[in-house]
Structure formats: C-alpha cells, structure tokens
Design an enzyme around this catalytic site. Structure first.
Site: not given
Ligand code: RB5
Length: 144
Positions: A68, A101
């Site tokens: 993400c 680990h």
């Molecule tokens: C998305 O904008 C962002 O919040 C997500 O990709 C991530 O970084 C959340 O922890």
C-alpha cells in the site's frame, strides 16, 4: 522456492509496485496469484489484505506480498488474521530477519516510502531466505 505460489495484492498506493514485483518473482520461477487491485483507482486496503489472508488460509498460495502507500495500513489489517505473520520491511536486512527469525509468510512494502530498487531487493531476499527454527519456533508458538 520456485514452484511455490506467491499471492500478491495492493491498494492504489501500491499498484505500480505490485506490477513490477509480480513480474520479478515470475522471472525467478515462482507462480503468481494476483488478487488485485488492477488499476490505480482508489480502493480500501483492508479488502485486499483480507483477500490475501484468505488465499493463504485456503491453500491457494504459500506466501504473499502486499503493497500500500506506506505499507502500514495493509500490514495492520492482514496481521489481524491469526495464521498471518506479516512484516513491513524497508531494507534487505529486515527482509532477511523476518524470514530467519519470524518465519514471516507475508512481505509488506510501502509504494510511497521505499524506493523500487530496494523493494525489489527485499522481495528477492524474502523469497530466498529460510526460517531458522529452533528458539524462534518456540517464540512463534507463543503467539498462536
Ligand atoms: C491510501 O491513500 C493510503 O492511505 C494507503 O495506501 C496506506 O498508506 C495506508 O496505510
């Protein structure tokens, strides 16, 4: 080890990295299961964390990769599943240690926080490093 199926998923903040990392591990001989998202439209990272956790639980994949924007939200979400040991890593050392680990079964990367070359290095190390077992297994057993 090649022939192993690696599931991969992301939100919009990780889409670009997912495409690159998926191609990397396929070149290394691993099978891929791409669980989305499939473009950079805004989505909710818990949905993709849950898909990946389910794929591992159902035996569709042995290990997984999640991306993400920061790696933080998707790692919090996926670690809510008791069969998941997900590690958010930022360099090759933590990628190695999470396997040796912690027997991490999910690698988490931040598409907006870690450079792509470092992320690719982390993926290679994560895939190629074995768990050391012994005292580390005892500690993992205390978490289940
Ligand atoms: C998305 O904008 C962002 O919040 C997500 O990709 C991530 O970084 C959340 O922890």
């Amino acid at each position: 080890m090649p022939n192993e199926v690696i599931a991969i998923a992301c939100d919009h903040g990780g889409f670009e990295y997912k495409e690159i990392l998926k191609s990397d591990y396929k070149k290394m001989g691993y099978e891929g299961a791409d669980l989305g998202c499939y473009d950079d439209s805004s989505v909710d990272y818990p949905d993709y964390a849950n898909k990946l956790a389910d794929a591992i639980k159902d035996g569709l994949a042995e290990r997984g990769v999640l991306v993400c924007g920061s790696g933080i939200g998707i790692s919090i979400a996926v670690n809510r599943h008791l069969h998941i040991r997900a590690a958010l890593v930022h360099d090759a050392l933590t990628a190695r240690l999470c396997r040796e680990h912690n027997n991490a079964n999910v690698l988490v990367l931040g598409g907006r926080t870690t450079g792509i070359a470092v992320a690719q290095d982390c993926l290679k190390v994560f895939l190629e490093t074995e768990f050391e077992g012994d005292r580390h297994q005892r500690r993992i057993d205390k978490m289940s």
